[in-house]
Design a protein around this motif. Structure first.
Motif, PDB file in Angstrom:
ATOM      1  N   MET A   1       0.825  -1.202   0.000  1.00 12.13           N
ATOM      2  CA  MET A   1       0.000   0.000   0.000  1.00 12.13           C
ATOM      3  C   MET A   1       0.867   1.264   0.000  1.00 12.13           C
ATOM      4  N   LEU A   2       1.902   1.279   0.829  1.00  8.83           N
ATOM      5  CA  LEU A   2       2.776   2.451   0.872  1.00  8.83           C
ATOM      6  C   LEU A   2       3.516   2.645  -0.444  1.00  8.83           C
ATOM      7  N   ALA A   3       3.907   1.561  -1.092  1.00  4.53           N
ATOM      8  CA  ALA A   3       4.568   1.672  -2.393  1.00  4.53           C
ATOM      9  C   ALA A   3       3.608   2.266  -3.429  1.00  4.53           C
ATOM     10  N   VAL A   4       2.364   1.810  -3.427  1.00  7.86           N
ATOM     11  CA  VAL A   4       1.376   2.330  -4.368  1.00  7.86           C
ATOM     12  C   VAL A   4       1.113   3.806  -4.099  1.00  7.86           C
ATOM     13  N   MET A   5       1.258   4.220  -2.858  1.00  5.56           N
ATOM     14  CA  MET A   5       1.048   5.630  -2.518  1.00  5.56           C
ATOM     15  C   MET A   5       2.126   6.543  -3.096  1.00  5.56           C
ATOM     16  N   SER A   6       3.116   5.982  -3.771  1.00  8.79           N
ATOM     17  CA  SER A   6       4.077   6.808  -4.503  1.00  8.79           C
ATOM     18  C   SER A   6       3.405   7.411  -5.737  1.00  8.79           C
ATOM     19  N   PHE A   7       2.239   6.893  -6.100  1.00 15.02           N
ATOM     20  CA  PHE A   7       1.444   7.327  -7.251  1.00 15.02           C
ATOM     21  C   PHE A   7       2.151   7.083  -8.577  1.00 15.02           C
ATOM     22  N   ASN A   8       3.112   6.193  -8.590  1.00 15.14           N
ATOM     23  CA  ASN A   8       3.788   5.833  -9.829  1.00 15.14           C
ATOM     24  C   ASN A   8       2.962   4.755 -10.523  1.00 15.14           C
ATOM     25  N   GLY A   9       2.638   4.964 -11.791  1.00 16.71           N
ATOM     26  CA  GLY A   9       1.802   4.028 -12.530  1.00 16.71           C
ATOM     27  C   GLY A   9       2.422   2.644 -12.640  1.00 16.71           C
ATOM     28  N   GLY A  10       3.728   2.567 -12.830  1.00 10.87           N
ATOM     29  CA  GLY A  10       4.404   1.282 -12.923  1.00 10.87           C
ATOM     30  C   GLY A  10       4.333   0.512 -11.619  1.00 10.87           C
ATOM     31  N   VAL A  11       4.472   1.209 -10.508  1.00  7.83           N
ATOM     32  CA  VAL A  11       4.385   0.574  -9.186  1.00  7.83           C
ATOM     33  C   VAL A  11       2.975   0.042  -8.963  1.00  7.83           C
ATOM     34  N   PHE A  12       1.983   0.820  -9.345  1.00  5.28           N
ATOM     35  CA  PHE A  12       0.593   0.370  -9.209  1.00  5.28           C
ATOM     36  C   PHE A  12       0.356  -0.908 -10.015  1.00  5.28           C
TER      37      PHE A  12
END
Length: 159
Positions: free
Chosen positions: A107-118
C-alpha cells in the motif's frame, strides 16, 4: 489568506541544502498526488530507486514480489492438523502479522502514485491469487458455510 507558504504545508523547505548546492532541490522533494509515469520515483525509502532505470526495475520487481507474497501467505495452509491450539494460534498470529505488514508495504509503495508501481502491485496480487487462491489449481472448490461455492476466499485465515 493568500500569503500562506504552500511549500511549508507539504513539509518542504525552500532553503538551499547545506553547501550551497541549489540544483533543483525543491523538485526532488515534491510528492506526487496524482498518478504519473516514469522511473524518477521515490518508493518506500528515501532516495530509492532514484533516477536509475535498473533500480526502478528492481523496485517494480520488489513491489510485485510483495503483492505475490501477500497472496501466498493468505492462501497457504501452514498449520498442521493435530497441532495444539496454542501453537496453531501463535503460527496463525505470526502469519497474520507478516501478511498485514507486507500488505501495508504494498500500500505504501502504491502511494508513490507511480503508474508502474501500481501495475506491479496489481500484477503480483493477481498472479498470487491465480496460483494460490483460484480454483484452477485446487482439488476441491472453496465452500462458504452454506455449502455454496465462494467466488473469493475469506480474508480471515483458517486452520
Amino acid at each position: 489568506m493568500d500569503s500562506m507558504n504552500h511549500d511549508h504545508m507539504h513539509g518542504m523547505n525552500n532553503q538551499p541544502p547545506p553547501g550551497g548546492a541549489t540544483m533543483n532541490h525543491h523538485h526532488h522533494l515534491m510528492m506526487h498526488m496524482t498518478f504519473f509515469w516514469g522511473k524518477n520515483a521515490e518508493i518506500l525509502f528515501s532516495g530509492w530507486p532514484g533516477a536509475r532505470t535498473a533500480m526502478y526495475v528492481l523496485a517494480l520487481i520488489v513491489v510485485f514480489l510483495l503483492g505475490f507474497l501477500v497472496e501466498l501467505i493468505s492462501h497457504s495452509k501452514l498449520i498442521k492438523p493435530g497441532s495444539t491450539h496454542l501453537a496453531a494460534g501463535l503460527v496463525q498470529t505470526l502469519l497474520h502479522a507478516l501478511r498485514v505488514g507486507l500488505a501495508y508495504l504494498v500500500m505504501l509503495a502504491v502511494m508513490s502514485f507511480n503508474g508502474g508501481v501500481f501495475l506491479a502491485a496489481v500484477a503480483g496480487h493477481t498472479l498470487g491469487f491465480f496460483l494460490f487462491g483460484s480454483r484452477v489449481f485446487q482439488k476441491s472448490s472453496t465452500l462458504v458455510p452454506d455449502g455454496k461455492p465462494s467466488h473469493l476466499p475469506p480474508v480471515a485465515m483458517s486452520c
